[in-house]
Motif scaffolding. Structure first.
Motif, short mmCIF file in Angstrom:
data_model
loop_
_atom_site.label_atom_id
_atom_site.label_comp_id
_atom_site.label_asym_id
_atom_site.label_seq_id
_atom_site.Cartn_x
_atom_site.Cartn_y
_atom_site.Cartn_z
N ALA A 43 30.17 -9.62 12.54
CA ALA A 43 30.24 -8.39 13.34
C ALA A 43 28.94 -8.18 14.11
O ALA A 43 28.95 -7.85 15.30
CB ALA A 43 30.54 -7.20 12.43
N ARG A 44 27.82 -8.38 13.43
CA ARG A 44 26.53 -8.14 14.08
C ARG A 44 26.27 -9.15 15.18
O ARG A 44 25.77 -8.80 16.25
CB ARG A 44 25.41 -8.18 13.05
N GLU A 45 26.61 -10.39 14.93
CA GLU A 45 26.44 -11.42 15.95
C GLU A 45 27.25 -11.08 17.19
O GLU A 45 26.84 -11.35 18.31
CB GLU A 45 26.89 -12.78 15.40
N ALA A 46 28.43 -10.48 16.93
CA ALA A 46 29.32 -10.12 18.04
C ALA A 46 28.87 -8.82 18.70
O ALA A 46 29.49 -8.34 19.65
CB ALA A 46 30.75 -10.01 17.55
N GLY A 47 27.83 -8.20 18.16
CA GLY A 47 27.31 -6.98 18.75
C GLY A 47 28.09 -5.73 18.39
O GLY A 47 27.85 -4.66 18.93
N SER A 48 29.05 -5.85 17.44
CA SER A 48 29.77 -4.64 17.04
C SER A 48 29.16 -4.11 15.75
O SER A 48 28.99 -4.87 14.79
CB SER A 48 31.26 -4.92 16.87
N PRO A 49 28.80 -2.83 15.72
CA PRO A 49 28.08 -2.29 14.56
C PRO A 49 28.96 -2.28 13.30
O PRO A 49 30.18 -2.16 13.39
CB PRO A 49 27.74 -0.87 14.99
N VAL A 50 28.31 -2.42 12.14
CA VAL A 50 29.01 -2.27 10.87
C VAL A 50 29.17 -0.77 10.64
O VAL A 50 28.20 -0.02 10.75
CB VAL A 50 28.18 -2.89 9.73
N ARG A 51 30.39 -0.34 10.35
CA ARG A 51 30.59 1.09 10.11
C ARG A 51 30.52 1.37 8.62
O ARG A 51 30.97 0.56 7.80
CB ARG A 51 31.94 1.55 10.65
N GLN A 52 29.97 2.52 8.26
CA GLN A 52 29.92 2.88 6.85
C GLN A 52 31.32 3.23 6.39
O GLN A 52 31.93 4.16 6.91
CB GLN A 52 28.98 4.07 6.64
N GLN A 53 31.87 2.45 5.47
CA GLN A 53 33.21 2.76 4.99
C GLN A 53 33.43 2.24 3.57
O GLN A 53 32.65 1.45 3.05
CB GLN A 53 34.29 2.22 5.93
N THR A 54 34.50 2.74 3.00
CA THR A 54 34.89 2.31 1.66
C THR A 54 35.97 1.25 1.81
O THR A 54 36.93 1.45 2.54
CB THR A 54 35.43 3.51 0.87
N LEU A 55 35.78 0.14 1.11
CA LEU A 55 36.70 -0.98 1.23
C LEU A 55 37.37 -1.27 -0.10
O LEU A 55 36.85 -0.93 -1.16
CB LEU A 55 35.94 -2.24 1.67
N GLY A 56 38.52 -1.91 -0.01
CA GLY A 56 39.16 -2.43 -1.22
C GLY A 56 39.16 -3.94 -1.11
O GLY A 56 38.92 -4.49 -0.04
#
Ligand code: ADP
Ligand code: MG
Ligand code: ZN
Length: 495
Positions: free
Chosen positions: A242-255
């Protein structure tokens, strides 16, 4: 770009008490008991029911806090964490928030380059929720979700690390170290298949060398080391991409979707203020008597790190010491074997036992898919086998075969050896007799030997071993063969 993973773990461990955290209901194995039998107005969340803190749960929590080298707060506060969920009948969970039971501890773990301290931020007490069972069909045509409150109110300890872990491997090592501590203390069964320990992983990725923390995601409800390791590996990779693609990591809860091997978004991260924490009005502050803490500290059992040290001091190598300590039942098996080994005449040494346990026995148990507690073989019988090997009553090869049978049937080593005729022949006369016969039966080979084909000595050796069905003691055979050949040289050489 070079990236570094930053991971912090939140671990929830049930405490093995007789009764629940705030009521007298029995704690039962919620996977085997009839649903909703072990409830009362307190844990079922009836209005006006009053909670009372379970002293034994506090004691077990303090054992963990001390084992993790935390500072115990003389006074901690229970707080209500408000949220709605069908398995939480009160509409809030009693937990600890601003003033937890203990803070500032650490665990040392081995990492790729060195031993590292992973800091523990806090340890606090709370209560478990009930369980939801989702039925495809049954009560009604379209299926149903059922609630079982047997687990609601079971004491739960939350252990939160600082974001000190740097890879999925480190996170897994830390989780295993914590698992070992909890089981050594006897506060938790360690039976992860029953969900008695659950992990949540917080994970972010930053540029190597950066000191600031990047935005994190949180993977909920990881119930095995494998799920922890795989989900982190996936999530680290996903965030880097995601970072390489320039899209920010969003703070979220994952399963974690085990079958597909991917993390899936559950909700955008809730904030602490969403829970509207406030001090639990029905419980007084939890006061901890320093003298009680002293007693608990003095009574702590030997912990994994100390046991590893002790095993090292007995001459075990680092690897053996670690694998023998990692799981309490294995360590107990090994210790019983060592005691039996010390009593044997002559003694069977710890190192010998360690070798056989960590290579042969583990291999066999793994193949059979049984744990050491469920295995048929007893530590005493393993030592008996090793004593027979040491006395050269059987060969190392036979010992391995006997061990395999002991693991499968639990039988006595001597019984297996006698039944299979594996007794090693060490009687020098019998062996000399066998050597003599082999030499007499093979005059041509003997001739070649004397005319310089010395490698035939090995061939004779093989023949003797064959003639004795592999039971002759190889050391004695070699010696007897050498003597016999020498003797022939002496008697045939011209005067
Ligand atoms: P919450 O209780 O809301 O989940 P905390 O601040 O108590 O949040 O942190 C929970 C866990 O997340 C801790 O183990 C902490 O070490 C870890 N953590 C916090 N920030 C980060 C980050 N940026 N990257 C990775 N882990 C983090
Ligand atoms: Mg969290
Ligand atoms: Zn109850």
């Amino acid at each position: 770009m070079d990236y570094q993973a930053v991971i912090g773990l939140e671990v929830h461990a049930e405490l093995q008490t007789q009764s629940k955290m705030f009521c007298g209901c029995r704690v039962v194995d919620s996977t085997t008991h009839e649903p909703n039998r072990y409830t009362c107005p307190v844990c079922a969340g009836m209005p006006g029911a009053l909670p009372v803190a379970n002293q034994r749960a506090v004691q077990l929590a303090l054992m963990v806090a001390l084992a993790l080298k935390c500072k115990v707060a003389p006074e901690s506060i229970f707080a209500r964490k408000n949220y709605f969920y069908p398995d939480l009948p009160k509409g809030y969970q009693i937990s600890q928030y601003e003033r937890p039971l203990a803070t500032d501890g650490h665990i040392s773990i081995p990492t790729a380059d060195a031993e590292r301290k992973i800091r523990i931020r806090r340890v606090h007490l709370e209560e478990d929720t009930g369980k939801l069972l989702h039925r495809e069909s049954g009560a009604c045509e379209r299926g149903a979700s059922l609630v079982d409150l047997n687990r609601a109110g079971v004491p739960l300890l939350e252990i939160v690390s600082e974001p000190d872990l740097r890879s999925e491997a480190e996170a897994t090592t830390y989780a295993k170290a914590l698992h070992a501590i909890l089981t050594y203390l006897g506060v938790n069964s360690g039976d992860m298949e029953k969900g008695v320990i659950r992990y949540e992983a917080n994970i972010s990725v930053r540029e190597h060398g950066s000191e600031t923390l990047a935005t994190r995601t949180e993977i909920k409800n990881l119930n095995s080391f494998r799920a922890l390791q795989r989900s982190l590996q996936y999530e680290i990779e996903r965030q880097i991409v995601a970072r390489e693609a320039g899209s920010p990591v969003r703070q979220q809860t994952l399963g974690w979707n085990e079958a597909r091997g991917v993390t899936v978004a559950q909700r955008s991260k809730e904030h602490a203020h969403d829970y509207r924490y406030f001090p639990e009005p029905d419980l007084p502050p939890l006061q901890i008597d320093p003298e009680w803490v002293q007693h608990i500290r003095a009574d702590l059992p030997e912990l994994p790190a100390e046991k590893t040290e002790r095993f090292r001091a007995m001459g075990l190598n680092e690897y053996d010491a670690r694998v023998l300590v990692a799981q309490r039942p294995v360590a107990e098996f090994f210790e019983t074997a060592m005691r039996a080994g010390a009593e044997a005449h002559p003694p069977v040494h710890a190192k010998t036992i360690a070798n056989w346990v960590s290579s042969q026995l583990f291999g066999l148990l793994n193949t059979a898919g049984v744990s050491i507690e469920k295995a048929q073989i007893t530590p005493e019988r393993l030592v008996h086998l090793l004593a027979l090997l040491q006395a050269e009553r059987i060969s190392a090869n036979s010992a391995k075969q006997v061990l395999r049978e002991m693991v499968a049937t639990g039988a006595e080593p001597q019984a297996i050896i006698s039944e299979r005729g594996m007794d090693q022949v060490s009687n020098p006369e019998a062996i000399a007799q066998a050597v003599k016969k082999v030499l007499e039966d093979n005059p041509e080979q003997l001739e070649s030997y004397f005319s310089g084909k010395e490698t035939l000595a090995n061939w004779f050796f093989g023949q003797v071993m064959r003639a004795t069905a592999g039971r002759a003691n190889p050391v004695i055979v070699r010696a007897a063969l050498q003597t016999a050949l020498q003797h022939k040289v002496d008697s045939s050489s011209p005067e």
